[in-house]
Design a protein around this motif. Structure first.
Motif, PDB file in Angstrom:
ATOM      1  N   GLY A 244       0.810  -1.218   0.000  1.00 40.79           N
ATOM      2  CA  GLY A 244       0.000   0.000   0.000  1.00 40.79           C
ATOM      3  C   GLY A 244       0.844   1.268   0.000  1.00 40.79           C
TER       4      GLY A 244
ATOM      5  N   PRO B 226       4.324   3.516  -1.703  1.00 38.65           N
ATOM      6  CA  PRO B 226       4.967   3.659  -3.023  1.00 38.65           C
ATOM      7  C   PRO B 226       6.282   2.889  -3.163  1.00 38.65           C
ATOM      8  CG  PRO B 226       5.047   5.743  -1.822  1.00 38.65           C
ATOM      9  CD  PRO B 226       4.326   4.788  -0.955  1.00 38.65           C
TER      10      PRO B 226
ATOM     11  N   ILE C 122       0.089  -9.290  -2.253  1.00 38.65           N
ATOM     12  CA  ILE C 122      -0.875 -10.074  -1.479  1.00 38.65           C
ATOM     13  C   ILE C 122      -1.500 -11.096  -2.416  1.00 38.65           C
ATOM     14  CG2 ILE C 122      -1.449  -8.220   0.123  1.00 38.65           C
ATOM     15  CD1 ILE C 122      -4.151  -8.047  -1.455  1.00 38.65           C
TER      16      ILE C 122
ATOM     17  N   ARG D  32      -4.172 -11.760  -4.192  1.00 36.19           N
ATOM     18  CA  ARG D  32      -5.363 -11.049  -4.656  1.00 36.19           C
ATOM     19  C   ARG D  32      -6.498 -12.027  -4.916  1.00 36.19           C
ATOM     20  NH1 ARG D  32      -4.260  -6.245  -9.061  1.00 36.19           N
ATOM     21  NH2 ARG D  32      -4.307  -4.560  -7.576  1.00 36.19           N
ATOM     22  N   ASP D  33      -7.657 -11.719  -4.368  1.00 34.87           N
ATOM     23  CA  ASP D  33      -8.859 -12.511  -4.630  1.00 34.87           C
ATOM     24  C   ASP D  33      -8.671 -13.987  -4.328  1.00 34.87           C
ATOM     25  OD1 ASP D  33     -10.434 -10.351  -5.596  1.00 34.87           O
ATOM     26  OD2 ASP D  33      -9.096 -10.326  -7.309  1.00 34.87           O
TER      27      ASP D  33
ATOM     28  N   LYS E 167     -18.911  -6.963  -6.660  1.00 31.28           N
ATOM     29  CA  LYS E 167     -17.838  -7.932  -6.451  1.00 31.28           C
ATOM     30  C   LYS E 167     -18.476  -9.281  -6.134  1.00 31.28           C
ATOM     31  CE  LYS E 167     -13.832  -9.672  -5.705  1.00 31.28           C
ATOM     32  NZ  LYS E 167     -12.815  -9.792  -6.746  1.00 31.28           N
TER      33      LYS E 167
ATOM     34  N   TYR F  73     -17.671 -13.291  -5.343  1.00 25.03           N
ATOM     35  CA  TYR F  73     -16.690 -14.337  -5.015  1.00 25.03           C
ATOM     36  C   TYR F  73     -17.351 -15.682  -5.234  1.00 25.03           C
ATOM     37  CZ  TYR F  73     -14.147 -10.885  -2.149  1.00 25.03           C
ATOM     38  OH  TYR F  73     -13.463  -9.813  -1.691  1.00 25.03           O
TER      39      TYR F  73
ATOM     40  N   GLU G 124     -11.212  -2.370   0.259  1.00 26.38           N
ATOM     41  CA  GLU G 124     -10.017  -2.983  -0.341  1.00 26.38           C
ATOM     42  C   GLU G 124      -9.989  -2.806  -1.863  1.00 26.38           C
ATOM     43  OE1 GLU G 124      -9.124  -6.912   1.127  1.00 26.38           O
ATOM     44  OE2 GLU G 124      -8.182  -5.942   2.867  1.00 26.38           O
TER      45      GLU G 124
ATOM     46  N   GLY H 217      -6.942  -0.688  -3.883  1.00 25.76           N
ATOM     47  CA  GLY H 217      -6.175  -1.375  -4.917  1.00 25.76           C
ATOM     48  C   GLY H 217      -5.777  -2.788  -4.548  1.00 25.76           C
ATOM     49  N   TYR H 218      -6.228  -3.261  -3.392  1.00 30.08           N
ATOM     50  CA  TYR H 218      -5.868  -4.616  -2.966  1.00 30.08           C
ATOM     51  C   TYR H 218      -6.698  -5.692  -3.668  1.00 30.08           C
ATOM     52  CZ  TYR H 218      -2.933  -2.995   0.884  1.00 30.08           C
ATOM     53  OH  TYR H 218      -1.932  -2.436   1.625  1.00 30.08           O
ATOM     54  N   ARG H 219      -7.926  -5.337  -4.013  1.00 31.31           N
ATOM     55  CA  ARG H 219      -8.794  -6.323  -4.662  1.00 31.31           C
ATOM     56  C   ARG H 219      -9.270  -5.798  -6.001  1.00 31.31           C
ATOM     57  NH1 ARG H 219     -10.061 -10.407  -1.365  1.00 31.31           N
ATOM     58  NH2 ARG H 219      -9.671  -9.937   0.820  1.00 31.31           N
ATOM     59  N   LEU H 220      -9.558  -6.733  -6.910  1.00 27.21           N
ATOM     60  CA  LEU H 220     -10.090  -6.352  -8.213  1.00 27.21           C
ATOM     61  C   LEU H 220     -11.602  -6.471  -8.171  1.00 27.21           C
ATOM     62  CD1 LEU H 220      -7.493  -8.294 -10.390  1.00 27.21           C
ATOM     63  CD2 LEU H 220      -7.481  -5.869  -9.763  1.00 27.21           C
TER      64      LEU H 220
ATOM     65  N   PRO I  44      -8.098   2.387  -9.183  1.00 31.16           N
ATOM     66  CA  PRO I  44      -7.183   1.728  -8.240  1.00 31.16           C
ATOM     67  C   PRO I  44      -6.631   0.392  -8.736  1.00 31.16           C
ATOM     68  CG  PRO I  44      -9.403   1.901  -7.307  1.00 31.16           C
ATOM     69  CD  PRO I  44      -9.421   2.641  -8.598  1.00 31.16           C
ATOM     70  N   ALA I  45      -7.335  -0.278  -9.643  1.00 29.71           N
ATOM     71  CA  ALA I  45      -6.808  -1.539 -10.178  1.00 29.71           C
ATOM     72  C   ALA I  45      -5.560  -1.288 -11.008  1.00 29.71           C
ATOM     73  CB  ALA I  45      -7.871  -2.228 -11.035  1.00 29.71           C
TER      74      ALA I  45
ATOM     75  N   LYS J 208       0.010   5.590  -5.264  1.00 30.06           N
ATOM     76  CA  LYS J 208       0.139   5.074  -3.897  1.00 30.06           C
ATOM     77  C   LYS J 208       0.778   6.096  -2.962  1.00 30.06           C
ATOM     78  CE  LYS J 208       0.406   0.123  -4.907  1.00 30.06           C
ATOM     79  NZ  LYS J 208       1.314  -1.040  -4.833  1.00 30.06           N
TER      80      LYS J 208
ATOM     81  N   ILE K  16      -1.960   8.232  -1.279  1.00 31.47           N
ATOM     82  CA  ILE K  16      -2.951   7.664  -0.350  1.00 31.47           C
ATOM     83  C   ILE K  16      -2.238   7.107   0.883  1.00 31.47           C
ATOM     84  CG2 ILE K  16      -4.563   7.078  -2.197  1.00 31.47           C
ATOM     85  CD1 ILE K  16      -3.695   4.141  -1.840  1.00 31.47           C
TER      86      ILE K  16
ATOM     87  N   ILE L 241      -2.931   4.158   4.029  1.00 36.24           N
ATOM     88  CA  ILE L 241      -3.811   3.043   4.374  1.00 36.24           C
ATOM     89  C   ILE L 241      -3.508   2.575   5.791  1.00 36.24           C
ATOM     90  CG2 ILE L 241      -4.496   0.694   3.780  1.00 36.24           C
ATOM     91  CD1 ILE L 241      -3.627   1.262   0.889  1.00 36.24           C
TER      92      ILE L 241
ATOM     93  N   LEU M 211      -4.602  -0.432   7.816  1.00 36.46           N
ATOM     94  CA  LEU M 211      -5.324  -1.700   7.723  1.00 36.46           C
ATOM     95  C   LEU M 211      -5.792  -2.128   9.102  1.00 36.46           C
ATOM     96  CD1 LEU M 211      -2.683  -3.438   5.483  1.00 36.46           C
ATOM     97  CD2 LEU M 211      -4.966  -2.802   4.750  1.00 36.46           C
TER      98      LEU M 211
END
Lengths: 269, 296
Positions: free
Chosen positions: A99, A101, A265, A267-268, B17, B19, B53, B57-60, B73-74, B81, B84, B86, B88
């Motif tokens: 997260g 840069p 990470i 992802r998904d 989204k 899953y 998330e 940008g952590y998840r699509l 963000p994707a 970055k 921003i 974050i 968590l």
């Protein structure tokens, strides 16, 4: 605009190295492990007297030194990074860094830099301890030290990249040691680190030749063992071009695999 | 880098989204203005974390349009970055570095970081600056998380349940810190379980339930005027509990007294709290299957 890759990598190497020396388990199982093994083997087998071909006999400690330097390269690269990165992946370190840069290249350079700082210190201490404590005679020919330098740098870079690639394998940080340590230990047994290389059967030598540790150990033997020991090698040769080619191939494999498998990470998942 | 300057720091249109067949976020629309503090409220599993998330940008996403500071963000690169921050939910990092070492390092990753000592002071960890993070209490570690999130001087700050594990005084100090960030123009997206925190900090709040935004508005308007109307409750002559929502509770009580000719039993006048309103919103959108499953 983010800060320069150079500045990021330098900052990473600093924190990576600090973290390495503050973690008791890496300190023992990676940094000091070759020292412990060198001491144990020397103590266990010294009673048998000197070893080696007639006319070029050396102490047990001297015969183990090149293998332990090679083991140190493998541990500092593969074992250290594979476990470290797998744990950082599961404990949230990578997610947090992902997260920021920080570029992934900067992260890798930080890891490789840490491997070089700690691996160099480890090899230097092994050589100094060998000379001072065990009275091992060190080579004086500059050509030998030149060989040492390229085998060390090539071996350590290759092992660092393979460590990054292997970190993708453990499914959790907790299982990382259980997945990585057996692989690394097995390699040390079959590659002429713990067991004298020429005692191994040919089929096992051939199998070990598929992996990089055998070649690193062979290169180190060519530096630290007397010329007469060359006859104990496969085909009676140190085969330094073979060392360069084998490590070069593994370097490329390690680079490609780490590029393909690394993610900040899952992802998904 | 292509950056579209708009008034919105965050713009979401039709975000979904899925899953493996389960829809976690369902056609969500939301705008957050620059400089605004927005609270995203909702029960666990409502799609709050998934939404955030995706923004981080952590998840699509599966579908929809998302823009954060003018960037998808994707595809957010390192420059994005660096704009921003974050925070968590708590992580299990080894914590072998000291507070100062960790913050210095993170500051070095950003082009225009805040002063490390000032950030440490802002989260109230001056006395612990030279202590390894692993040796801090849970609440203190959480403050380190917050410090790491703001040290890069972000334009947009994501705070995911930031004050979990804080004592009341630490929470007050934290609120002060957030207000000062807001005063500097930082846009803040906060997810929290504490409604008082949302009421203290946020300009607007959104309630998310079942992957949908069920209401958005100023904290004192969420749920609508009806949900805020006082309730008069009493027992009638037959002993049955009666309940009336009215804007004139005094007049209503008077008429009840007059009708009964005596003091009513169990008389209450209730002004719904933010929590009552929130629970009403979340429960009215709970999936109908839950009750059936409970009966089965």
């Amino acid at each position: 605009m983010s800060t320069s890759l150079m500045a990021q990598s330098t900052s990473r190497i600093g924190v990576e190295t600090k973290t390495y020396f503050r973690a008791p388990d890496t300190l023992f199982f990676t940094f000091f492990f070759p020292f412990v093994m060198l001491a144990i083997f020397t103590a266990a087998f010294s009673a048998a007297g000197e070893v080696g071909p007639p006319g070029a006999q050396i102490s047990v400690g001297a015969s183990y030194l090149p293998g332990m330097i090679a083991a140190g390269i493998l541990l500092s690269g593969v074992q250290n990074l594979a476990i470290d990165i797998a744990q950082e992946k599961s404990n949230g370190t990578l997610k947090r860094l992902g997260g920021t840069p920080l570029s992934p290249v900067g992260y890798f350079l930080g890891k490789i830099g840490q491997v070089f700082v700690t691996g160099t210190l480890q090899a230097a201490l092994l050589i100094i301890a060998g000379a001072l404590v065990l009275g091992i005679e060190l080579p004086t020919d500059p050509a030998k030290w030149l060989t040492f330098a390229w085998v060390f740098v090539l071996g350590l870079t290759t092992c660092a990249l393979l460590g990054i690639a292997l970190s993708a394998l453990p499914r959790s940080g907790k299982s990382a040691s259980a997945v990585v340590i057996p692989v690394v230990l097995l390699l040390q047994f079959i590659s002429g680190v713990y067991l004298q290389w020429n005692m191994l059967p040919t089929w096992l030598q051939d199998f070990a030749s598929l992996f990089p540790l055998k070649w690193i150990a062979q290169g180190m033997r060519s530096v630290f063992l007397p010329e007469a020991w060359e006859s104990l090698e496969q085909n009676g040769s140190w085969n330094l071009p073979g060392v360069a080619i084998a490590l070069g191939i593994w370097l490329v494999v390690g680079f490609v695999l780490s590029r393909l498998t690394f993610r900040w990470i899952r992802r998904d998942a | 880098m292509k950056t579209t300057r708009t008034d919105a720091a965050v713009r979401i249109r039709g975000l979904s989204k899925v899953y493996g067949g389960v829809t976690a976020v369902d056609e969500l629309d939301l705008d957050i203005a620059r400089g605004e503090t927005f609270a995203l409220l909702g029960p666990n599993g409502a799609g709050k974390s998934t939404t955030v998330e995706i923004l981080e940008g952590y998840r699509l996403r599966t579908s929809g349009e998302v823009s954060v500071l003018g960037v998808d963000p994707a595809r957010g690169g390192l420059d994005w970055k660096s704009r921003i921050g974050i925070v968590l939910q708590s992580s299990g990092e080894t914590g072998l570095l000291t507070v100062t070492e960790m913050l210095r390092h993170f500051a070095s990753l950003y082009p225009n970081p805040r002063d490390v000592d000032e950030v440490i002071a802002a989260v109230g960890l001056e006395a612990k600056a030279k202590t390894r993070i692993a040796k801090l209490s849970g609440g203190q570690q959480r403050r380190v998380d917050v410090a790491l999130g703001i040290v890069g001087r972000p334009e947009l700050l994501f705070l995911d349940e930031p004050t979990t594990g804080f004592d009341p005084e630490a929470r007050r100090r934290f609120w002060g810190l957030i207000r000062s960030l807001k005063a500097e123009g930082t846009t803040i997206l906060l997810t929290t379980h504490y409604l008082d925190e949302a009421a203290q900090l946020a300009d607007r709040a959104g309630v998310i339930a079942g992957g949908r935004l069920v209401d958005v508005g100023a904290i004192d308007e969420i749920g609508g005027a009806d949900a805020r109307r006082p309730i008069v409750r009493w027992r009638d002559a037959a002993g049955t509990v009666r309940e009336v929502r009215t804007d004139e509770p005094g007049r209503h009580v008077a008429s009840v007294v007059a009708g009964l000719g005596r003091e009513p039993v169990g008389l209450e006048v209730i002004r719904p709290t933010l929590e009552d309103i929130y629970l009403g919103l979340v429960q009215s959108t709970a999936p109908a299957t839950t009750a059936e499953e409970a009966l089965a």
